[in-house]
Design an enzyme around this catalytic site. Structure first.
Site, PDB file in Angstrom:
ATOM      1  N   LEU A  71      -4.059  -6.787  13.197  1.00 39.97           N
ATOM      2  CA  LEU A  71      -5.469  -6.716  12.796  1.00 39.97           C
ATOM      3  C   LEU A  71      -5.959  -5.266  12.785  1.00 39.97           C
ATOM      4  CD1 LEU A  71      -6.849  -9.787  14.795  1.00 39.97           C
ATOM      5  CD2 LEU A  71      -6.137  -9.693  12.402  1.00 39.97           C
ATOM      6  N   SER A 105      -5.667  -2.678  14.958  1.00 38.17           N
ATOM      7  CA  SER A 105      -6.323  -2.092  16.121  1.00 38.17           C
ATOM      8  C   SER A 105      -6.071  -0.581  16.175  1.00 38.17           C
ATOM      9  CB  SER A 105      -5.814  -2.745  17.401  1.00 38.17           C
ATOM     10  OG  SER A 105      -4.407  -2.639  17.479  1.00 38.17           O
ATOM     11  N   SER A 106      -4.912  -0.139  15.710  1.00 36.46           N
ATOM     12  CA  SER A 106      -4.613   1.294  15.820  1.00 36.46           C
ATOM     13  C   SER A 106      -5.413   2.103  14.803  1.00 36.46           C
ATOM     14  CB  SER A 106      -3.118   1.557  15.667  1.00 36.46           C
ATOM     15  OG  SER A 106      -2.677   1.099  14.427  1.00 36.46           O
ATOM     16  N   GLY A 138      -1.671  -4.914  18.558  1.00 36.69           N
ATOM     17  CA  GLY A 138      -0.332  -5.332  18.110  1.00 36.69           C
ATOM     18  C   GLY A 138      -0.330  -6.690  17.443  1.00 36.69           C
ATOM     19  N   ALA A 139      -1.487  -7.101  16.907  1.00 38.82           N
ATOM     20  CA  ALA A 139      -1.602  -8.444  16.342  1.00 38.82           C
ATOM     21  C   ALA A 139      -1.755  -8.423  14.829  1.00 38.82           C
ATOM     22  CB  ALA A 139      -2.788  -9.164  16.981  1.00 38.82           C
ATOM     23  N   ASP A 147       0.830  -1.227   0.000  1.00 34.15           N
ATOM     24  CA  ASP A 147       0.000   0.000   0.000  1.00 34.15           C
ATOM     25  C   ASP A 147       0.856   1.267   0.000  1.00 34.15           C
ATOM     26  OD1 ASP A 147       0.766  -0.337   2.690  1.00 34.15           O
ATOM     27  OD2 ASP A 147      -1.195   0.235   3.504  1.00 34.15           O
ATOM     28  N   ASP A 199      -5.246   0.315   6.069  1.00 38.71           N
ATOM     29  CA  ASP A 199      -5.998  -0.002   7.283  1.00 38.71           C
ATOM     30  C   ASP A 199      -7.117   1.005   7.548  1.00 38.71           C
ATOM     31  OD1 ASP A 199      -4.058  -1.876   7.347  1.00 38.71           O
ATOM     32  OD2 ASP A 199      -3.015  -1.118   9.126  1.00 38.71           O
TER      33      ASP A 199
HETATM   34  C1  GLA Z   1       0.397  -2.272   8.472  1.00 39.19           C
HETATM   35  C2  GLA Z   1       0.237  -0.878   7.873  1.00 39.19           C
HETATM   36  C3  GLA Z   1      -0.433  -0.936   6.495  1.00 39.19           C
HETATM   37  C4  GLA Z   1       0.253  -1.953   5.589  1.00 39.19           C
HETATM   38  C5  GLA Z   1       0.460  -3.277   6.289  1.00 39.19           C
HETATM   39  C6  GLA Z   1       1.293  -4.225   5.480  1.00 39.19           C
HETATM   40  O1  GLA Z   1      -0.870  -2.810   8.741  1.00 39.19           O
HETATM   41  O2  GLA Z   1      -0.546  -0.054   8.720  1.00 39.19           O
HETATM   42  O3  GLA Z   1      -0.451   0.340   5.921  1.00 39.19           O
HETATM   43  O4  GLA Z   1       1.454  -1.427   5.098  1.00 39.19           O
HETATM   44  O5  GLA Z   1       1.085  -3.111   7.561  1.00 39.19           O
HETATM   45  O6  GLA Z   1       0.647  -4.558   4.297  1.00 39.19           O
END
Ligand code: GLA
Length: 470
Positions: A207, A209-210, A204-205, A113, A254
């Site tokens: 998924l 969360s942030s 921190g997994a 991304d 994300d």
């Molecule tokens: C994290 C980053 C995303 C992306 C992924 C890896 O989740 O927040 O922007 O770069 O790693 O694909």
């Protein structure tokens, strides 16, 4: 887009009785009741308060569920309200807004991304929920219910990443503070809010969360300040908070997935054109997340380093490819292989991962459209091998989970999901085999590492939303 969403709800009336119903717009419905329209119709005692709601698939599901809720006793409804009321709302019962923001998995397109590539995430039914009300003074008060901590900061203390007393903001508070900061950078009004939030997304997994936290706060301030900002611009504002304030140089995937999620769908998102399409996840398949239990701190991990390596590789490749590519995603694998030797070995690996992963996403989308889930699963496996060997963001535990999953029948594909350096794998599993898959994976992991792996079956969920409670 803008398709209607359907909710069943429980209102608590002024005399303590419950009223259940369905609607496509909970805030309008409460207003109607409190202004007398609904009350006349239902003879309920006003004012009423929204104490519970759930999203349902469509109108006919809403009618059925409403009927079911109406047959429940008062005690049973009270139980639903008690268990189902978001913790955040219980902490700020006078809240004007309740925001729900989902986590995500990524099926294909990892670490592309921020290289201009396309990704294939899906929002999942694990959420951040935040209840917000305008603050009594000019200070923001943010309560992290899961941590049992509260932080207060003002617009003036934001720039220095300090709280209202001049102490450095704790790491978790930098996410909401970053959103307020990014909004001020855009000259948007940031109404002081009192907010409580909690999350069911493991932190921190991998998924996201942030991103769910920044999006939840973005939506709360947007509602409070009546910002005229479309969802893509809000995603970008939230990205700015994470990149420039928190310090993780991440891409837009994300925040996008959190805002644009669609029930039952994955999102094919072109991060360069900012265009996207919702692709149905074929029937009979489940998204199963296996959490290795190992936690990353992306800001301190190799994430930013990987990004700089990609930037370095791009500069070197721009010198030898004509016309010069604007991003690594602009380069086809064939083109890259012809000039690969201009890159130092490490950069060769990084560039190959990105360019080949972008090709996998294109092919994966075609396969999904044709319903070729086996072919799609093979691409997930290939994507994992590339993250392990070329991009070097995996760990032995994640590699093991992917290998072990491949040996269990009913699993079509597995790979690490998110930034890596710990976290989770995502497994595409035949729905009828999910339970057997989970128990076998748990057993194998325990035998290998003596540790527990938590297995979560996730539903592809809708995007973040605000319910106006006032
Ligand atoms: C994290 C980053 C995303 C992306 C992924 C890896 O989740 O927040 O922007 O770069 O790693 O694909």
């Amino acid at each position: 887009m803008g398709s209607l969403r359907y909710y069943c709800y429980i209102l608590e009336c002024a005399d303590g009785t419950y009223y259940t119903g369905w609607t496509t717009d909970p805030s309008r419905r409460i207003r109607q009741h409190n202004q007398g329209w609904g009350a006349r119709y239902t003879r309920m005692h006003t004012p009423v308060r929204l104490v519970y709601w759930e999203e349902v698939a469509d109108r006919s599901a809403a009618l059925k569920r409403e009927f079911q809720l109406k047959t429940y006793s008062h005690q049973r409804k009270a139980k639903i309200v008690e268990l189902g009321t978001p913790r955040a709302l219980a902490a700020v019962p006078q809240a004007s807004w309740l925001v729900t923001a989902p986590g995500r998995v990524n099926l294909l397109g990892e670490h592309v991304d921020y290289n201009g590539g396309a990704v294939l995430p899906a929002a999942i039914d694990r959420f951040v929920q935040a209840a917000a009300v305008p603050a009594a003074d000019s200070v923001h008060e943010i309560q992290a219910l899961d941590l049992g901590e509260t932080v207060r900061f003002s617009d003036a203390s934001l720039e220095e990443k300090k709280d209202a007393q001049g102490n450095p903001l704790p790491a978790w508070a930098r996410y909401p503070a970053g959103v307020a900061w990014a909004a001020l950078q855009r000259s948007l009004p940031v109404v002081p809010l009192k907010v409580a939030f909690s999350s069911t997304i493991p932190a921190g997994a991998g998924l996201s969360s942030s991103a769910a936290i920044v999006v939840a706060f973005g939506l709360a301030w947007k509602a409070a300040g009546r910002w005229k900002l479309d969802d893509m611009s809000l995603a970008q504002l939230c990205l700015r908070a994470e990149r420039e304030y928190v310090g993780l140089n991440c891409g837009l995937m994300d925040q996008f997935a959190c805002l644009f999620g669609r029930e039952g769908h994955a999102l094919f998102f072109d991060t360069a054109a900012l265009s996207w399409e919702a692709l149905p996840i074929p029937d009979g398949l489940s998204l199963v997340v296996a959490d290795s239990g190992i936690r990353h701190s992306l800001t301190h991990s190799g994430y930013n380093e990987r990004r700089s390596e990609c930037e370095e590789a791009l500069v070197l490749l721009q010198r030898v490819i004509d016309p010069a590519p604007t991003s690594l995603a602009d380069i086809t694998p064939e083109k890259l292989y012809r000039v690969l030797s201009v890159l130092p070995e490490i950069l060769q690996k990084r560039a190959r991962h990105v360019v080949e992963e972008c090709a996998r996403v294109k092919l994966g989308v075609e396969l999904l459209r044709k319903g070729n889930v086996k072919g799609f699963g093979n691409l997930m496996e290939a994507g994992h091998a590339s993250l392990r060997d070329l991009y070097e963001v995996s760990l032995p535990q994640l590699d093991y989970l992917v290998e072990a999953a491949a040996q269990v029948s009913g699993c079509l594909g597995a790979r690490l999901t998110g930034g890596g350096f710990g976290g989770c794998t995502i497994n595409l599993v035949e729905s009828s085999r999910v339970e057997a898959f989970a128990s076998q994976l748990i057993e194998k992991y325990r035998q290998q590492f003596g540790l527990n792996v938590e297995v979560l079956t996730c539903k592809p969920a809708g995007g973040a939303q605000v319910v106006n409670l006032s």
